[in-house]
Motif scaffolding. Structure first.
Motif, short mmCIF file in Angstrom:
data_model
loop_
_atom_site.label_atom_id
_atom_site.label_comp_id
_atom_site.label_asym_id
_atom_site.label_seq_id
_atom_site.Cartn_x
_atom_site.Cartn_y
_atom_site.Cartn_z
N LEU B 46 37.73 54.95 -87.56
CA LEU B 46 38.62 53.89 -88.06
C LEU B 46 38.80 52.83 -86.97
O LEU B 46 39.12 53.15 -85.82
CB LEU B 46 39.99 54.48 -88.41
N HIS B 47 38.59 51.59 -87.32
CA HIS B 47 38.74 50.50 -86.36
C HIS B 47 39.84 49.57 -86.84
O HIS B 47 39.82 49.12 -87.98
CB HIS B 47 37.43 49.72 -86.23
N ILE B 48 40.82 49.36 -85.99
CA ILE B 48 41.93 48.47 -86.35
C ILE B 48 42.05 47.39 -85.28
O ILE B 48 42.11 47.70 -84.09
CB ILE B 48 43.27 49.23 -86.44
N GLU B 49 42.05 46.16 -85.73
CA GLU B 49 42.29 45.04 -84.79
C GLU B 49 43.47 44.26 -85.33
O GLU B 49 43.53 43.96 -86.52
CB GLU B 49 41.09 44.11 -84.73
N ALA B 50 44.39 43.94 -84.47
CA ALA B 50 45.55 43.15 -84.91
C ALA B 50 45.77 42.02 -83.91
O ALA B 50 45.88 42.26 -82.70
CB ALA B 50 46.79 44.03 -84.99
N VAL B 51 45.78 40.81 -84.41
CA VAL B 51 45.89 39.63 -83.56
C VAL B 51 47.11 38.82 -84.00
O VAL B 51 47.29 38.55 -85.19
CB VAL B 51 44.62 38.74 -83.70
N SER B 52 47.93 38.45 -83.03
CA SER B 52 49.13 37.65 -83.35
C SER B 52 48.77 36.24 -83.78
O SER B 52 47.87 35.62 -83.21
CB SER B 52 50.05 37.58 -82.13
N LEU B 53 49.48 35.75 -84.76
CA LEU B 53 49.40 34.36 -85.19
C LEU B 53 50.77 33.73 -84.95
O LEU B 53 51.75 34.45 -84.71
CB LEU B 53 49.07 34.30 -86.69
N PRO B 54 50.89 32.43 -85.02
CA PRO B 54 52.23 31.83 -84.79
C PRO B 54 53.29 32.37 -85.74
O PRO B 54 54.46 32.50 -85.37
CB PRO B 54 51.97 30.33 -85.03
N ASP B 55 52.90 32.67 -86.96
CA ASP B 55 53.89 33.11 -87.95
C ASP B 55 53.59 34.50 -88.49
O ASP B 55 54.08 34.87 -89.55
CB ASP B 55 53.97 32.12 -89.10
N GLY B 56 52.76 35.26 -87.81
CA GLY B 56 52.44 36.58 -88.33
C GLY B 56 51.34 37.25 -87.55
O GLY B 56 51.18 37.05 -86.36
N VAL B 57 50.54 38.03 -88.27
CA VAL B 57 49.49 38.82 -87.62
C VAL B 57 48.28 38.86 -88.55
O VAL B 57 48.42 38.94 -89.77
CB VAL B 57 49.99 40.26 -87.36
N LYS B 58 47.09 38.80 -87.92
CA LYS B 58 45.88 39.04 -88.69
C LYS B 58 45.38 40.44 -88.32
O LYS B 58 45.16 40.73 -87.14
CB LYS B 58 44.80 37.99 -88.38
N ALA B 59 45.25 41.29 -89.33
CA ALA B 59 44.84 42.67 -89.07
C ALA B 59 43.53 42.95 -89.80
O ALA B 59 43.35 42.55 -90.95
CB ALA B 59 45.91 43.64 -89.55
N THR B 60 42.63 43.61 -89.10
CA THR B 60 41.35 43.99 -89.70
C THR B 60 41.20 45.50 -89.60
O THR B 60 41.39 46.08 -88.53
CB THR B 60 40.17 43.30 -88.98
N ILE B 61 40.90 46.09 -90.74
CA ILE B 61 40.72 47.54 -90.78
C ILE B 61 39.30 47.83 -91.27
O ILE B 61 38.86 47.27 -92.27
CB ILE B 61 41.75 48.18 -91.76
N ARG B 62 38.62 48.69 -90.55
CA ARG B 62 37.26 49.05 -90.98
C ARG B 62 37.06 50.55 -90.83
O ARG B 62 37.43 51.13 -89.80
CB ARG B 62 36.22 48.30 -90.14
N VAL B 63 36.54 51.14 -91.88
CA VAL B 63 36.23 52.57 -91.80
C VAL B 63 34.71 52.72 -91.88
O VAL B 63 34.07 52.20 -92.79
CB VAL B 63 36.91 53.37 -92.94
N GLU B 64 34.20 53.45 -90.90
CA GLU B 64 32.75 53.56 -90.78
C GLU B 64 32.13 54.34 -91.95
O GLU B 64 32.79 55.20 -92.55
CB GLU B 64 32.40 54.30 -89.48
N LYS B 65 30.88 54.08 -92.17
CA LYS B 65 30.11 54.71 -93.24
C LYS B 65 30.24 56.25 -93.16
O LYS B 65 30.04 56.85 -92.10
CB LYS B 65 28.65 54.30 -93.10
N GLY B 66 30.61 56.81 -94.27
CA GLY B 66 30.66 58.28 -94.37
C GLY B 66 31.86 58.93 -93.71
O GLY B 66 32.03 60.15 -93.79
N LYS B 67 32.71 58.15 -93.05
CA LYS B 67 33.85 58.74 -92.34
C LYS B 67 35.02 58.98 -93.29
O LYS B 67 35.36 58.12 -94.11
CB LYS B 67 34.32 57.82 -91.20
N ILE B 68 35.64 60.11 -93.14
CA ILE B 68 36.83 60.43 -93.94
C ILE B 68 38.02 60.49 -93.00
O ILE B 68 38.05 61.31 -92.07
CB ILE B 68 36.64 61.77 -94.68
N ILE B 69 38.95 59.61 -93.21
CA ILE B 69 40.16 59.60 -92.37
C ILE B 69 41.14 60.57 -93.01
O ILE B 69 41.69 60.30 -94.08
CB ILE B 69 40.76 58.17 -92.28
N LYS B 70 41.31 61.69 -92.38
CA LYS B 70 42.04 62.79 -93.03
C LYS B 70 43.52 62.49 -93.23
O LYS B 70 44.08 62.77 -94.28
CB LYS B 70 41.86 64.07 -92.21
#
Lengths: 247, 312
Positions: B46-70
């Motif tokens: 699981l890859h999570i990136e969170a970047v601050s913006l002036p009025d909030g946050v930009k978040a990106t979530i990526r789950v790799e091929k075949g991975k099960i996040i239990k």
């Protein structure tokens, strides 16, 4: 001693007399049956005693423990100790069985244990049913037993059970009859609204209703014999007096 | 915007996120107060990136091929002060045959003039499974406006389920706009459960497109409005491929002076596709009510229990 007295009770719906001058006495801690053919007014009597909407414009009176309850709302009557189980119980989407049965136990100690015990008494395994919803996923028979469990948990003074055997299989019927015995043992007066001989036999005293009138009353056997042999199907002429039957 | 540690503590408490969850190395989480990322943890795959913006946050979530996040991934968003704006831009990518469940806690406990905007883009690749459960906790004042918007693509054999719950505190204004497109054998289900009081306004616009063969979808709205609250539900489902099956279901309980409207739209563009819809709007069922009255509940208690059940 009479716990519930019906005095010259009349109810008209769309101008027709559905209950036509009923006078009845229900004795404390007894199991009574009210029998009669379809359209006799049995369920109407149950709903009128409960004071439901559409069944409030009555003449005559209903006395509970000697006091008139005709002006009381259904919930006020219930808090005095009167309750009703419907012939066709309501479905409640999303409402868990534990919350439905526990509705009358709010604020009581060990309410969870009482709900658990009530389900056991009607033959339903709590671990399977407690968290299920009282919705369309349950059969009609299951909902009947759950409604009866809610009444067992409530421990009312008067429980009116409208057609308690409808939609119930033979095994479940034994649980229903056992629950009736438990209610009586706990001090509840039970009114069984029925046209089933098997249910009638659970009672100690019975009323025969026809065309909104009490045609006869007495020991269960007497009413049962008459009702079973001559009253079904009812011609409304085949009354005990007309046949010269002993009252 | 500057977040204090006290605000962060309140946010987590109200979200129901305890230290055990936040310190579990096997459970991923992101905590965002206003435009500040207060903390995060991720797990393998699981890859999570969170970047601050002036009025909030930009978040990106990526789950790799075949991975099960239990374990469920906890996302906590919120604004603790009485006023403020929080804009969350969220992009989620579920790669092929991956699987993840997100629990989003959105907490605005003291809002008097708060705006929360969510702009989501979700891509669910072939055979992937993505569940998004969003629970809101609002202030009793109703001084909040919430605008969740999402565009979702579900590829062949993928599954997207989302559930939106707003039962605690006043709604204020909520304006949901979700659109989901499903490919062959893909499944989507969107459920909204919202209780409005006072002068709350609830608007839901949910659209599902069943584009691929055997795609299936359900749009379900369960709404209760009381006092002077208003609800407008626009649910649309289209089916354009053989054996696509859809259902649109809207239930609204209306009490007091509240108003509710449901506009289900079903559009079938293939002779072998099928969509059904049902809508029930009105006061509580009289038999349900009388049953509970006969157990000694007051009318208000009975209505509350029926509504709780319907929204549960």
């Amino acid at each position: 001693m009479s716990i519930l007295q019906i005095r010259d009770l009349e109810l008209r719906l769309s101008g027709k007399p559905i209950l036509d001058g009923l006078t009845m006495d229900f004795m404390e801690n007894k199991v009574h049956a009210v029998v009669g053919p379809n359209g006799a007014g049995k369920s109407t009597l149950a709903q009128t005693i409960m004071g439901l909407s559409g069944y409030r414009e009555i003449s005559g009176d209903i006395l509970f423990q000697g006091e008139s309850i005709r002006e009381l709302e259904p919930d006020e009557r219930a808090r005095k100790g009167i309750t009703l189980a419907w012939q066709e119980p309501a479905r409640f989407e999303g409402l868990r069985i534990r919350d439905f049965i526990g509705a009358s136990l709010r604020g009581k100690e060990k309410a969870g244990d009482l709900v658990f015990d009530a389900l056991k008494k009607v033959g339903m395994e709590p671990s399977i049913y407690l968290d299920r919803a009282v919705d369309r996923t349950l059969s009609g028979g299951e909902r009947k037993k759950i409604e009866l469990a809610s009444i067992l948990a409530m421990k009312p003074k008067v429980a009116i059970l409208d057609e308690p055997d409808s939609g119930i299989d033979i095994d479940s019927l034994e649980h229903i009859f056992e629950a009736v015995k438990l209610l009586r043992k706990g001090g509840t007066t039970v009114l069984l609204i029925t046209h089933s001989m098997a249910v009638l036999e659970q009672a100690e005293h019975a009323f025969l209703l026809c065309c909104g009138k009490v045609q006869d009353e007495g020991p269960t056997k007497k009413i049962g014999d008459y009702f079973g042999k001559k009253c079904v199907p009812c011609s409304h002429k085949n009354l005990p007096e007309a046949n010269g039957d002993e009252r | 915007m500057k977040s204090s540690s006290a605000d962060a503590g309140k946010l987590l408490d109200l979200a129901g996120l305890d230290a055990k969850t936040l310190h579990d190395p096997d459970a991923a989480h992101v905590v965002i107060h206003e435009n500040t990322v207060l903390g995060s943890n991720t797990v393998p795959g699981l890859h999570i990136e969170a970047v601050s913006l002036p009025d909030g946050v930009k978040a990106t979530i990526r789950v790799e091929k075949g991975k099960i996040i239990k374990k469920p991934v906890h996302l906590c968003f919120g604004v603790v002060p009485k006023t403020g704006t929080q804009r969350i831009i969220m992009e989620a990518f579920m790669e092929e045959n991956s699987r993840a469940s997100i629990l989003a806690h959105c907490v605005f406990p003291f809002a008097e003039d708060v705006r929360h905007l969510m702009e989501g883009t979700i891509h669910i690749a072939k055979g992937a499974w993505y569940s998004y459960y969003e629970r809101h906790i609002h202030s009793p004042q109703g001084g909040i406006k919430v605008y969740p918007k999402a565009s979702v693509t579900v590829e062949e054999g993928g599954t997207f389920t989302t559930e939106f719950e707003l039962l605690k505190g006043r709604v204020g204004l909520i304006d949901i706009d979700y659109e989901v497109s499903c490919g062959k054998d893909a499944v989507m289900e969107m459920v909204a459960r919202i209780s409005g009081t006072g002068d709350d306004v609830i608007k839901i616009q949910e659209t599902g497109h069943l584009l691929g063969e055997n795609a299936r979808g359900v749009l379900r709205s369960k709404i209760a409005v009381r006092d002077d609250a208003r609800a407008e539900i626009y649910n649309k489902m289209t089916a354009s491929a053989p054996y696509a099956r859809g259902h649109v279901d809207c239930k609204e309980i209306v009490q007091d002076r509240a108003k509710a409207m449901a506009v289900p739209v079903v559009e079938v563009n293939h002779p072998r596709a099928h969509i059904t819809h049902e809508a029930a709007i009105g006061s509580v069922d009289s038999k349900q009510l009388e049953t509970l009255l006969a157990r000694g509940l007051t009318e208000d208690e009975a209505v509350e229990l029926i509504i709780q059940g319907m929204l549960s």
